[in-house]
Design an enzyme around this catalytic site. Structure first.
Site, PDB file in Angstrom:
ATOM      1  N   HIS A  32      63.721  66.169  47.965  1.00  0.00           N
ATOM      2  CA  HIS A  32      64.966  66.913  47.734  1.00  0.00           C
ATOM      3  C   HIS A  32      66.060  65.976  47.203  1.00  0.00           C
ATOM      4  O   HIS A  32      66.828  66.333  46.309  1.00  0.00           O
ATOM      5  CB  HIS A  32      65.484  67.521  49.043  1.00  0.00           C
ATOM      6  CG  HIS A  32      64.567  68.513  49.693  1.00  0.00           C
ATOM      7  ND1 HIS A  32      63.934  68.254  50.884  1.00  0.00           N
ATOM      8  CD2 HIS A  32      64.206  69.757  49.332  1.00  0.00           C
ATOM      9  CE1 HIS A  32      63.215  69.319  51.235  1.00  0.00           C
ATOM     10  NE2 HIS A  32      63.350  70.242  50.317  1.00  0.00           N
TER      11      HIS A  32
ATOM     12  N   GLN B 282      61.164  85.266  51.361  1.00  0.00           N
ATOM     13  CA  GLN B 282      60.018  84.626  50.721  1.00  0.00           C
ATOM     14  C   GLN B 282      58.910  84.269  51.706  1.00  0.00           C
ATOM     15  O   GLN B 282      57.892  83.696  51.320  1.00  0.00           O
ATOM     16  CB  GLN B 282      60.447  83.404  49.900  1.00  0.00           C
ATOM     17  CG  GLN B 282      60.919  82.212  50.699  1.00  0.00           C
ATOM     18  CD  GLN B 282      61.554  81.167  49.788  1.00  0.00           C
ATOM     19  OE1 GLN B 282      62.619  81.368  49.218  1.00  0.00           O
ATOM     20  NE2 GLN B 282      60.872  80.031  49.647  1.00  0.00           N
TER      21      GLN B 282
ATOM     22  N   GLN C 278      58.620  69.594  40.815  1.00  0.00           N
ATOM     23  CA  GLN C 278      57.249  69.823  40.349  1.00  0.00           C
ATOM     24  C   GLN C 278      56.344  70.267  41.492  1.00  0.00           C
ATOM     25  O   GLN C 278      55.388  71.003  41.267  1.00  0.00           O
ATOM     26  CB  GLN C 278      56.698  68.520  39.759  1.00  0.00           C
ATOM     27  CG  GLN C 278      55.216  68.590  39.413  1.00  0.00           C
ATOM     28  CD  GLN C 278      54.635  67.250  39.014  1.00  0.00           C
ATOM     29  OE1 GLN C 278      55.292  66.224  39.150  1.00  0.00           O
ATOM     30  NE2 GLN C 278      53.416  67.264  38.523  1.00  0.00           N
ATOM     31  N   LYS C 279      56.653  69.803  42.696  1.00  0.00           N
ATOM     32  CA  LYS C 279      55.851  70.155  43.882  1.00  0.00           C
ATOM     33  C   LYS C 279      55.518  71.647  43.906  1.00  0.00           C
ATOM     34  O   LYS C 279      54.427  72.055  44.245  1.00  0.00           O
ATOM     35  CB  LYS C 279      56.648  69.739  45.108  1.00  0.00           C
ATOM     36  CG  LYS C 279      56.203  70.290  46.414  1.00  0.00           C
ATOM     37  CD  LYS C 279      55.035  69.537  46.962  1.00  0.00           C
ATOM     38  CE  LYS C 279      54.483  70.231  48.204  1.00  0.00           C
ATOM     39  NZ  LYS C 279      55.444  71.019  48.927  1.00  0.00           N
TER      40      LYS C 279
ATOM     41  N   MET D 286      55.594  64.791  49.563  1.00  0.00           N
ATOM     42  CA  MET D 286      56.549  65.051  50.642  1.00  0.00           C
ATOM     43  C   MET D 286      56.797  66.548  50.748  1.00  0.00           C
ATOM     44  O   MET D 286      56.894  67.248  49.737  1.00  0.00           O
ATOM     45  CB  MET D 286      57.855  64.330  50.379  1.00  0.00           C
ATOM     46  CG  MET D 286      57.699  62.848  50.569  1.00  0.00           C
ATOM     47  SD  MET D 286      59.308  62.054  50.630  1.00  0.00           S
ATOM     48  CE  MET D 286      58.775  60.362  50.813  1.00  0.00           C
ATOM     49  N   SER D 287      56.887  67.040  51.987  1.00  0.00           N
ATOM     50  CA  SER D 287      57.131  68.455  52.225  1.00  0.00           C
ATOM     51  C   SER D 287      57.746  68.607  53.601  1.00  0.00           C
ATOM     52  O   SER D 287      57.362  67.896  54.539  1.00  0.00           O
ATOM     53  CB  SER D 287      55.809  69.238  52.172  1.00  0.00           C
ATOM     54  OG  SER D 287      55.979  70.512  52.748  1.00  0.00           O
TER      55      SER D 287
END
Ligand code: AMP
Length: 291
Positions: free
Chosen positions: A34, A58, A145-146, A181-182
């Site tokens: 982020h 969502q 892009q993730k 990363m998430s």
């Protein structure tokens, strides 16, 4: 750094901004991925707005809305350090007040890839992103892009609905061992965390095969599938190789998007790479993905 918690505060702060505005929409629990978006926005605009909103529309009823990690205090500290000017932190009631009934839906490409497994997901994304665009009025909006299909869907929507703004795409930021990363990586147990590198290993194997001259989408998918199947802790949702612009059947001479989703316990992880590999840069993504 200003914080707007209401729509009137946000509009008042936005009206003070005379110059180019970059917006970074997020669901919070911020990590270096982020912050790379915020940094790009900081370098390229006069003002930077970040939004933090865990968007209920969502998530499907069986997904992780309640468990989704939240850390507003930590997020604000990070955004202040990143030089963000304004943070918008609405509540669900502010974004979806009683009587709400208007949704934005991109038709075809939302039914592919992630859409097969999350049929209502993109309708929630495009609806909230439309609201955030209307509220913050960006010149450039930054996405990662993730979530490559999300980029393609939002670019389609921006074109179709004539939003007067540009979508910028920043490359996926990874842990040292290659895991993307998430915010959802916190769900992984220690053994799942180790096993989760299977996603990048599958993508790299496909990229190697592409470099060796393999251009058939199904063959590249089969190569990825074989890698994922070596990992007993992971349950594969899909592997896919598609045309990077249309998300349809790939052409041997056009850029391709290799992507996959794998579940580890309650964590559902996604990752992707453009083929050929040199396209996985800011410029390559900006000019290739979904346009
Ligand atoms: P999220 O908070 O997960 O909705 O993500 C907000 C934005 O950050 C989206 O545009 C994501 O694609 C982007 N993003 C998330 N993870 C990464 C990452 N590892 N690298 C780059 N961008 C990311």
């Amino acid at each position: 750094m200003q914080i707007a918690r209401t729509i009137s505060d946000l509009r008042a702060a936005r009206q003070q901004m005379r110059g180019q505005v970059g917006v970074v929409p997020t669901m919070g629990a911020l990590h270096a991925g982020h912050l790379a978006l915020a940094q790009a926005a900081r370098e390229e605009n006069d003002y930077v707005i970040t939004t933090i909103f865990v968007n209920p529309t969502q998530f499907s009823p069986d997904e992780d809305l309640d468990a989704y990690p939240r850390d507003l205090e930590g997020d604000l500290t990070k955004l202040e350090a990143a030089g963000v000017d304004l943070v918008f932190t609405p509540t669900p009631e502010l974004m979806y007040p009683a009587g709400f009934q208007t949704y934005v839906n991109v038709e075809f490409i939302t039914r592919l890839l992630e859409g097969v497994h999350r049929p209502t997901h993109f309708r929630g994304v495009t609806t909230v992103v439309t609201k955030l665009f209307n509220l913050t009025q960006p010149d450039i909006a930054y996405f990662g892009q993730k979530d490559a299909q999300q980029v393609a869907v939002i670019r389609r929507m921006v074109k179709d609905l004539n939003f007067p703004l540009k979508i910028a795409v920043c490359p996926t930021v990874r842990e040292p061992d290659g895991l993307a990363m998430s915010s959802r990586n916190v769900y992984l147990s220690a053994s799942e965390r180790k096993a989760a590198t299977i996603l990048i290993r599958a993508l790299e194997t496909a990229a190697d095969a592409y470099d060796e001259g393999i251009r058939d989408g199904e063959t590249l998918e089969q190569i990825m599938r074989q890698v994922v199947m070596t990992e007993p802790l992971g349950e594969m949702d899909y592997v896919s190789v598609v045309d990077a612009r249309t998300l349809e059947r790939p052409h041997p001479n056009s850029p391709m998007l290799a992507s996959l989703a794998v579940r580890f316990g309650r964590a559902r992880l996604i990752d992707n790479r453009l083929l050929p590999a040199h396209l996985n840069t800011r410029e390559g993504l900006d000019s290739t993905l979904g346009v």
